[in-house]
Motif scaffolding. Sequence first.
Motif, PDB file in Angstrom:
ATOM      1  N   LYS A  34       0.835  -1.201   0.000  1.00 12.99           N
ATOM      2  CA  LYS A  34       0.000   0.000   0.000  1.00 12.99           C
ATOM      3  C   LYS A  34       0.870   1.251   0.000  1.00 12.99           C
ATOM      4  CE  LYS A  34      -4.147  -1.900   2.186  1.00 12.99           C
ATOM      5  NZ  LYS A  34      -4.958  -1.706   0.961  1.00 12.99           N
ATOM      6  N   ILE A  35       0.533   2.185  -0.868  1.00  7.39           N
ATOM      7  CA  ILE A  35       1.293   3.425  -1.028  1.00  7.39           C
ATOM      8  C   ILE A  35       0.306   4.587  -1.099  1.00  7.39           C
ATOM      9  CG2 ILE A  35       2.665   4.795  -2.667  1.00  7.39           C
ATOM     10  CD1 ILE A  35       4.361   2.809  -1.199  1.00  7.39           C
ATOM     11  N   ALA A  36       0.643   5.693  -0.439  1.00 12.20           N
ATOM     12  CA  ALA A  36      -0.157   6.919  -0.536  1.00 12.20           C
ATOM     13  C   ALA A  36       0.713   8.030  -1.110  1.00 12.20           C
ATOM     14  CB  ALA A  36      -0.696   7.325   0.826  1.00 12.20           C
ATOM     15  N   LEU A  37       0.219   8.674  -2.165  1.00 12.61           N
ATOM     16  CA  LEU A  37       0.877   9.855  -2.740  1.00 12.61           C
ATOM     17  C   LEU A  37       0.043  11.073  -2.373  1.00 12.61           C
ATOM     18  CD1 LEU A  37       2.764  11.471  -4.667  1.00 12.61           C
ATOM     19  CD2 LEU A  37       1.196  10.852  -6.519  1.00 12.61           C
ATOM     20  N   GLN A  38       0.657  12.015  -1.644  1.00  8.05           N
ATOM     21  CA  GLN A  38      -0.013  13.270  -1.322  1.00  8.05           C
ATOM     22  C   GLN A  38       0.239  14.257  -2.456  1.00  8.05           C
ATOM     23  OE1 GLN A  38      -2.083  14.451   1.439  1.00  8.05           O
ATOM     24  NE2 GLN A  38      -2.332  15.853  -0.286  1.00  8.05           N
ATOM     25  N   THR A  39      -0.811  14.565  -3.218  1.00 12.68           N
ATOM     26  CA  THR A  39      -0.663  15.501  -4.323  1.00 12.68           C
ATOM     27  C   THR A  39      -0.712  16.935  -3.801  1.00 12.68           C
ATOM     28  OG1 THR A  39      -3.029  15.593  -4.818  1.00 12.68           O
ATOM     29  CG2 THR A  39      -1.736  13.839  -5.879  1.00 12.68           C
ATOM     30  N   ASP A  40      -0.427  17.864  -4.696  1.00 14.04           N
ATOM     31  CA  ASP A  40      -0.285  19.259  -4.283  1.00 14.04           C
ATOM     32  C   ASP A  40      -1.556  20.081  -4.463  1.00 14.04           C
ATOM     33  OD1 ASP A  40      -0.179  19.043  -7.042  1.00 14.04           O
ATOM     34  OD2 ASP A  40       1.216  20.703  -7.288  1.00 14.04           O
ATOM     35  N   TRP A  41      -2.578  19.494  -5.110  1.00 12.85           N
ATOM     36  CA  TRP A  41      -3.801  20.261  -5.348  1.00 12.85           C
ATOM     37  C   TRP A  41      -4.938  19.281  -5.558  1.00 12.85           C
ATOM     38  CZ3 TRP A  41      -4.330  25.027  -3.998  1.00 12.85           C
ATOM     39  CH2 TRP A  41      -5.392  25.816  -4.449  1.00 12.85           C
ATOM     40  N   PHE A  42      -6.127  19.816  -5.820  1.00 10.96           N
ATOM     41  CA  PHE A  42      -7.260  18.958  -6.123  1.00 10.96           C
ATOM     42  C   PHE A  42      -6.999  18.244  -7.458  1.00 10.96           C
ATOM     43  CE2 PHE A  42      -8.727  22.733  -3.772  1.00 10.96           C
ATOM     44  CZ  PHE A  42      -9.099  22.104  -2.590  1.00 10.96           C
ATOM     45  N   ARG A  60      -0.296  -1.596  -9.995  1.00  9.27           N
ATOM     46  CA  ARG A  60      -0.544  -2.974  -9.572  1.00  9.27           C
ATOM     47  C   ARG A  60       0.460  -3.932 -10.205  1.00  9.27           C
ATOM     48  NH1 ARG A  60      -5.174  -3.583  -6.720  1.00  9.27           N
ATOM     49  NH2 ARG A  60      -5.136  -5.852  -7.033  1.00  9.27           N
ATOM     50  N   GLU A  61       0.797  -3.692 -11.471  1.00  6.00           N
ATOM     51  CA  GLU A  61       1.799  -4.529 -12.128  1.00  6.00           C
ATOM     52  C   GLU A  61       3.151  -4.416 -11.436  1.00  6.00           C
ATOM     53  OE1 GLU A  61       1.822  -3.262 -16.165  1.00  6.00           O
ATOM     54  OE2 GLU A  61      -0.213  -3.984 -16.583  1.00  6.00           O
ATOM     55  N   ALA A  62       3.388  -3.272 -10.807  1.00  5.70           N
ATOM     56  CA  ALA A  62       4.640  -3.050 -10.082  1.00  5.70           C
ATOM     57  C   ALA A  62       4.552  -3.512  -8.626  1.00  5.70           C
ATOM     58  CB  ALA A  62       5.014  -1.568 -10.135  1.00  5.70           C
ATOM     59  N   GLY A  63       3.410  -4.102  -8.244  1.00  6.84           N
ATOM     60  CA  GLY A  63       3.253  -4.613  -6.894  1.00  6.84           C
ATOM     61  C   GLY A  63       2.764  -3.589  -5.886  1.00  6.84           C
ATOM     62  N   LEU A  64       2.139  -2.526  -6.375  1.00  4.09           N
ATOM     63  CA  LEU A  64       1.739  -1.425  -5.499  1.00  4.09           C
ATOM     64  C   LEU A  64       0.226  -1.203  -5.538  1.00  4.09           C
ATOM     65  CD1 LEU A  64       4.492   1.158  -6.553  1.00  4.09           C
ATOM     66  CD2 LEU A  64       4.606  -0.519  -4.694  1.00  4.09           C
ATOM     67  N   ASP A  65      -0.323  -0.894  -4.397  1.00  2.83           N
ATOM     68  CA  ASP A  65      -1.728  -0.491  -4.268  1.00  2.83           C
ATOM     69  C   ASP A  65      -1.709   0.980  -3.882  1.00  2.83           C
ATOM     70  OD1 ASP A  65      -4.389  -0.124  -3.758  1.00  2.83           O
ATOM     71  OD2 ASP A  65      -4.475  -1.425  -1.989  1.00  2.83           O
ATOM     72  N   VAL A 227      10.419   2.277  -3.687  1.00  7.42           N
ATOM     73  CA  VAL A 227      10.611   3.608  -4.280  1.00  7.42           C
ATOM     74  C   VAL A 227      10.862   3.474  -5.776  1.00  7.42           C
ATOM     75  CG1 VAL A 227      12.002   5.702  -4.247  1.00  7.42           C
ATOM     76  CG2 VAL A 227      11.496   4.516  -2.100  1.00  7.42           C
ATOM     77  N   ARG A 228      11.718   2.527  -6.139  1.00  8.57           N
ATOM     78  CA  ARG A 228      12.032   2.326  -7.561  1.00  8.57           C
ATOM     79  C   ARG A 228      10.790   1.907  -8.347  1.00  8.57           C
ATOM     80  NH1 ARG A 228      16.027  -0.392  -6.486  1.00  8.57           N
ATOM     81  NH2 ARG A 228      17.535   1.305  -6.562  1.00  8.57           N
ATOM     82  N   ALA A 229       9.971   1.044  -7.749  1.00 10.51           N
ATOM     83  CA  ALA A 229       8.755   0.588  -8.423  1.00 10.51           C
ATOM     84  C   ALA A 229       7.770   1.736  -8.609  1.00 10.51           C
ATOM     85  CB  ALA A 229       8.109  -0.536  -7.615  1.00 10.51           C
ATOM     86  N   PHE A 230       7.624   2.571  -7.580  1.00  6.80           N
ATOM     87  CA  PHE A 230       6.690   3.699  -7.685  1.00  6.80           C
ATOM     88  C   PHE A 230       7.152   4.688  -8.740  1.00  6.80           C
ATOM     89  CE2 PHE A 230       5.187   7.938  -6.558  1.00  6.80           C
ATOM     90  CZ  PHE A 230       3.819   7.708  -6.550  1.00  6.80           C
ATOM     91  N   VAL A 231       8.422   5.024  -8.733  1.00 11.12           N
ATOM     92  CA  VAL A 231       8.949   5.978  -9.718  1.00 11.12           C
ATOM     93  C   VAL A 231       8.794   5.416 -11.126  1.00 11.12           C
ATOM     94  CG1 VAL A 231      11.050   7.099 -10.575  1.00 11.12           C
ATOM     95  CG2 VAL A 231      10.529   7.117  -8.122  1.00 11.12           C
ATOM     96  N   GLY A 232       9.155   4.147 -11.323  1.00  7.88           N
ATOM     97  CA  GLY A 232       9.077   3.547 -12.648  1.00  7.88           C
ATOM     98  C   GLY A 232       7.660   3.505 -13.192  1.00  7.88           C
ATOM     99  N   ALA A 233       6.697   3.107 -12.342  1.00  8.38           N
ATOM    100  CA  ALA A 233       5.302   3.041 -12.786  1.00  8.38           C
ATOM    101  C   ALA A 233       4.741   4.432 -13.040  1.00  8.38           C
ATOM    102  CB  ALA A 233       4.465   2.304 -11.744  1.00  8.38           C
ATOM    103  N   SER A 234       5.179   5.419 -12.262  1.00  7.70           N
ATOM    104  CA  SER A 234       4.717   6.795 -12.454  1.00  7.70           C
ATOM    105  C   SER A 234       5.247   7.366 -13.768  1.00  7.70           C
ATOM    106  CB  SER A 234       5.162   7.677 -11.283  1.00  7.70           C
ATOM    107  OG  SER A 234       4.580   7.244 -10.065  1.00  7.70           O
ATOM    108  N   LYS A 321      19.392  10.359  -8.015  1.00  7.86           N
ATOM    109  CA  LYS A 321      18.967   9.781  -9.289  1.00  7.86           C
ATOM    110  C   LYS A 321      18.879   8.257  -9.211  1.00  7.86           C
ATOM    111  CE  LYS A 321      20.886  11.718 -12.921  1.00  7.86           C
ATOM    112  NZ  LYS A 321      21.864  12.290 -13.885  1.00  7.86           N
ATOM    113  N   GLU A 322      19.122   7.721  -8.024  1.00  5.83           N
ATOM    114  CA  GLU A 322      19.229   6.278  -7.827  1.00  5.83           C
ATOM    115  C   GLU A 322      17.980   5.509  -8.256  1.00  5.83           C
ATOM    116  OE1 GLU A 322      19.601   3.117  -4.076  1.00  5.83           O
ATOM    117  OE2 GLU A 322      19.977   5.269  -3.759  1.00  5.83           O
ATOM    118  N   PHE A 323      16.810   6.121  -8.091  1.00  9.20           N
ATOM    119  CA  PHE A 323      15.571   5.379  -8.297  1.00  9.20           C
ATOM    120  C   PHE A 323      14.934   5.626  -9.660  1.00  9.20           C
ATOM    121  CE2 PHE A 323      16.099   6.235  -3.739  1.00  9.20           C
ATOM    122  CZ  PHE A 323      16.246   4.930  -3.309  1.00  9.20           C
ATOM    123  N   LEU A 324      15.586   6.408 -10.500  1.00  7.43           N
ATOM    124  CA  LEU A 324      15.081   6.649 -11.845  1.00  7.43           C
ATOM    125  C   LEU A 324      15.322   5.433 -12.726  1.00  7.43           C
ATOM    126  CD1 LEU A 324      16.465  10.264 -12.408  1.00  7.43           C
ATOM    127  CD2 LEU A 324      14.066   9.634 -12.016  1.00  7.43           C
TER     128      LEU A 324
END
Length: 329
Positions: A34-42, A60-65, A227-234, A321-324
């Motif tokens: 489970k991962i939560a991203l706090q965005t900067d606006w609506f 989900r393919e990266a193993g993240l909810d 972190v690497r999975a989240f960055v890659g999927a994003s 730049k490690e997680f790019l």
Amino acid sequence: MRFCAILFCLVVAALIGPGCARKEPAPAKVGLRKIALQTDWFPQAEHGGFYQALAKGFYREAGLDVTLLPGGPGAGINLKVAKGDADFGMNRSDDLILAASQGLPLLVVAAVLQHDSQVLLVHDASPVKSLDDLAGRTVTASVGMAWIPWLKQSRGIDFALRPQTYGLAGFMADPDAIQQGLVTNEPYVARQKGIAVRSLMIGASGFDAYHAIFCRRELARAEPDVVRAFVGASVQGWRDYLEGDPEPAHALILQANTQMTGGLLEFSRGELISRNLVHGDAARGEVIGQIELHRIARQIEILRELKILDRPLTAEAVATKEFLPATRR
């Protein structure tokens, strides 16, 4: 006795026989992290890549909810991430440099926008044609942002400030008004009201901040694969949103933000594309997600010149730049 012996043999055969022929057990299904991203606006097009990754299953393919948390005035993004109330956040790189100098354990891991989308909005007939023309005028802006003293010092000018209200009613009523906004938003709103406007890009001043993805340092240390999975999927989501069909993201955004319209989403996405705000300048080797430490170092240098850093920092103390994805390092 004969019956007992036969029964015993049948039991042994039942226990041993399958063991000889059994297959390796199927690996247990690992639960999604489970991962939560706090965005900067609506919810808006400026979050489109994240919503695309969510809608098309890249996370989900990266193993993240992944849950996308809406922001807004007073969202307290940096503190939420620092305290662990959210795993990742979105914010300007200059704001994150200041946060790091104040001791918050935050780390920039990727860029959402390669270049600053902030503008100063003026009426089309305004005599203000460039940033130098702000001298002696009044600007409605978010007081306290680093670009304000930089603009004054680097241009050798001065101008008065009026606190930002996050609305355009005052701007539209005053033909001499100058107001901070986003090139992806306020020009559309003004034109929908019949007001012709021009935009002066704040990044043209030489202070061009990233809009960044960041996390807690402890998350990067303890769970680098997350972190690497989240960055890659994003990054995958942003590429798909800008180069493919944006409707999956737009459907989620419209559902999450009842004040949003399809017209504004299309306008904002168009500005992100035409101005290369996410892709960056290919001639300079910029690509989606990329962070360059020399740009972070320059921003730190400017903030020190302005005497608004609590303590000196290196670029490596703020960003990595490690997680790019490998092609973006």
